[in-house]
Design a protein around this motif. Structure first.
Motif, PDB file in Angstrom:
ATOM      1  N   UNK A  58       0.828  -1.204   0.000  1.00  0.00           N
ATOM      2  CA  UNK A  58       0.000   0.000   0.000  1.00  0.00           C
ATOM      3  C   UNK A  58       0.862   1.252   0.000  1.00  0.00           C
ATOM      4  N   UNK A  59       1.932   1.230   0.805  1.00  0.00           N
ATOM      5  CA  UNK A  59       2.824   2.395   0.873  1.00  0.00           C
ATOM      6  C   UNK A  59       3.476   2.655  -0.476  1.00  0.00           C
ATOM      7  N   UNK A  60       3.923   1.589  -1.135  1.00  0.00           N
ATOM      8  CA  UNK A  60       4.555   1.758  -2.456  1.00  0.00           C
ATOM      9  C   UNK A  60       3.582   2.386  -3.445  1.00  0.00           C
ATOM     10  N   UNK A  61       2.337   1.939  -3.423  1.00  0.00           N
ATOM     11  CA  UNK A  61       1.336   2.458  -4.358  1.00  0.00           C
ATOM     12  C   UNK A  61       1.032   3.932  -4.079  1.00  0.00           C
ATOM     13  N   UNK A  62       0.854   4.268  -2.806  1.00  0.00           N
ATOM     14  CA  UNK A  62       0.557   5.662  -2.442  1.00  0.00           C
ATOM     15  C   UNK A  62       1.734   6.560  -2.767  1.00  0.00           C
ATOM     16  N   UNK A  63       2.918   6.103  -2.422  1.00  0.00           N
ATOM     17  CA  UNK A  63       4.116   6.888  -2.698  1.00  0.00           C
ATOM     18  C   UNK A  63       4.263   7.143  -4.199  1.00  0.00           C
ATOM     19  N   UNK A  64       4.011   6.118  -5.001  1.00  0.00           N
ATOM     20  CA  UNK A  64       4.115   6.276  -6.448  1.00  0.00           C
ATOM     21  C   UNK A  64       3.150   7.324  -6.976  1.00  0.00           C
ATOM     22  N   UNK A  65       1.892   7.260  -6.531  1.00  0.00           N
ATOM     23  CA  UNK A  65       0.901   8.248  -6.982  1.00  0.00           C
ATOM     24  C   UNK A  65       1.274   9.647  -6.520  1.00  0.00           C
ATOM     25  N   UNK A  66       1.700   9.771  -5.277  1.00  0.00           N
ATOM     26  CA  UNK A  66       2.034  11.084  -4.723  1.00  0.00           C
ATOM     27  C   UNK A  66       3.174  11.732  -5.500  1.00  0.00           C
ATOM     28  N   UNK A  67       4.214  10.967  -5.756  1.00  0.00           N
ATOM     29  CA  UNK A  67       5.380  11.532  -6.437  1.00  0.00           C
ATOM     30  C   UNK A  67       5.120  11.748  -7.927  1.00  0.00           C
ATOM     31  N   UNK A  68       4.193  10.977  -8.500  1.00  0.00           N
ATOM     32  CA  UNK A  68       3.819  11.194  -9.903  1.00  0.00           C
ATOM     33  C   UNK A  68       2.993  12.471 -10.076  1.00  0.00           C
ATOM     34  N   UNK A  69       2.115  12.734  -9.122  1.00  0.00           N
ATOM     35  CA  UNK A  69       1.136  13.811  -9.289  1.00  0.00           C
ATOM     36  C   UNK A  69       1.598  15.160  -8.726  1.00  0.00           C
ATOM     37  N   UNK A  70       2.570  15.126  -7.803  1.00  0.00           N
ATOM     38  CA  UNK A  70       2.961  16.364  -7.128  1.00  0.00           C
ATOM     39  C   UNK A  70       4.478  16.524  -7.123  1.00  0.00           C
ATOM     40  N   UNK A  71       4.899  17.760  -7.128  1.00  0.00           N
ATOM     41  CA  UNK A  71       6.290  18.059  -6.804  1.00  0.00           C
ATOM     42  C   UNK A  71       6.393  17.986  -5.288  1.00  0.00           C
ATOM     43  N   UNK A  72       7.209  17.063  -4.788  1.00  0.00           N
ATOM     44  CA  UNK A  72       7.251  16.835  -3.344  1.00  0.00           C
ATOM     45  C   UNK A  72       8.279  17.780  -2.723  1.00  0.00           C
ATOM     46  N   UNK A  73       7.844  19.013  -2.558  1.00  0.00           N
ATOM     47  CA  UNK A  73       8.631  20.046  -1.882  1.00  0.00           C
ATOM     48  C   UNK A  73       7.721  20.693  -0.843  1.00  0.00           C
ATOM     49  N   UNK A  74       8.293  21.331   0.160  1.00  0.00           N
ATOM     50  CA  UNK A  74       7.442  21.995   1.147  1.00  0.00           C
ATOM     51  C   UNK A  74       6.478  22.999   0.512  1.00  0.00           C
ATOM     52  N   UNK A  75       6.972  23.842  -0.385  1.00  0.00           N
ATOM     53  CA  UNK A  75       6.121  24.872  -0.986  1.00  0.00           C
ATOM     54  C   UNK A  75       4.992  24.249  -1.803  1.00  0.00           C
ATOM     55  N   UNK A  76       5.318  23.212  -2.581  1.00  0.00           N
ATOM     56  CA  UNK A  76       4.314  22.607  -3.454  1.00  0.00           C
ATOM     57  C   UNK A  76       3.239  21.882  -2.662  1.00  0.00           C
ATOM     58  N   UNK A  77       3.620  21.169  -1.616  1.00  0.00           N
ATOM     59  CA  UNK A  77       2.611  20.427  -0.865  1.00  0.00           C
ATOM     60  C   UNK A  77       1.799  21.336   0.048  1.00  0.00           C
ATOM     61  N   UNK A  78       2.378  22.446   0.493  1.00  0.00           N
ATOM     62  CA  UNK A  78       1.581  23.418   1.227  1.00  0.00           C
ATOM     63  C   UNK A  78       0.507  24.023   0.329  1.00  0.00           C
ATOM     64  N   UNK A  79       0.857  24.216  -0.929  1.00  0.00           N
ATOM     65  CA  UNK A  79      -0.085  24.817  -1.882  1.00  0.00           C
ATOM     66  C   UNK A  79      -1.060  23.807  -2.459  1.00  0.00           C
ATOM     67  N   UNK A  80      -0.760  22.532  -2.326  1.00  0.00           N
ATOM     68  CA  UNK A  80      -1.587  21.491  -2.946  1.00  0.00           C
ATOM     69  C   UNK A  80      -2.966  21.428  -2.309  1.00  0.00           C
ATOM     70  N   UNK A  81      -3.952  21.114  -3.120  1.00  0.00           N
ATOM     71  CA  UNK A  81      -5.314  20.937  -2.645  1.00  0.00           C
ATOM     72  C   UNK A  81      -5.393  19.684  -1.788  1.00  0.00           C
TER      73      UNK A  81
END
Length: 200
Positions: A58-81
């Motif tokens: 489950x973690x691998x699947x979630x991690x894959x989707x998260x990193x595919x869909x978002x830039x994983x930076x503090x600024x980007x995830x703070x701004x993310x919906x």
């Protein structure tokens, strides 16, 4: 900054751990290991947040989707919906966690240099002030983020299974911590061998 490995290519941990009656066979089977700091500390912390209390698959699947869909930076995830993060597989609580840690990175300016002069306990104390970061997550950050060499994450199920495997006994967490003191100052390496003992 350039992140330098915490180990200098030496194999002192092999010499220190290979004579241990319980762990030694695993050490000799797998040989020298390396522990290097993560290039991106926030990404590394997010990985640990994702992996809290879920199966590896489950973690691998979630991690894959998260990193595919978002830039994983503090600024980007703070701004993310938040709803979009939830759609990627994060629970409502974990959406709060990635945003709380993003805020901490921005406000406290956490970097390798920031943590360089702090001992492990001080780092863990500061990290666990942030919502969503408990002892397990802090220790994963110390080991895989900062590359610290003497971390023993007894909170991790794989570590506890590894202890039971190498000692062929049911141990309490207190007994595991006590036994692990004999592996200092290389408990991070010992932990990696314990994971390998479970993986086979």
């Amino acid at each position: 900054m350039t992140v330098e490995p915490t180990n200098s290519g030496t194999d002192h941990h092999v010499a220190a751990l290979s004579d241990d009656p319980a762990l030694g066979p695993v050490v000799r089977e797998h040989g020298p290991l390396t522990i290097d700091p993560a290039a991106d500390l926030y990404e590394r912390l997010v990985v640990s947040l994702v992996r809290q209390q879920v199966s590896m698959d489950a973690a691998d699947a979630i991690e894959g989707r998260l990193f595919d869909r978002f830039e994983v930076t503090p600024a980007a995830l703070l701004a993310a919906d938040s709803a979009a993060l939830h759609d990627a597989g994060l629970s409502e609580a974990k959406v709060e966690y990635v945003k709380a840690t993003a805020r901490a990175f921005e406000e406290r300016e956490w970097t390798h240099d920031y943590f360089a002069g702090m001992d492990d306990d001080a780092v863990a104390d500061e990290l666990t002030e942030v919502r969503g970061v408990g002892p397990w997550t802090a220790k994963m950050f110390l080991l895989f983020g900062l590359g610290r060499e003497d971390v023993f994450p007894v909170e991790d199920l794989g570590i506890r299974k590894g202890m039971q495997t190498v000692f062929d006994d049911e141990l309490t967490r207190a007994e595991m911590r006590e036994r692990a003191t004999e592996w200092a100052p290389y408990r991070s390496y010992a932990s990696m061998y314990l994971w390998r003992a479970v993986e086979g």
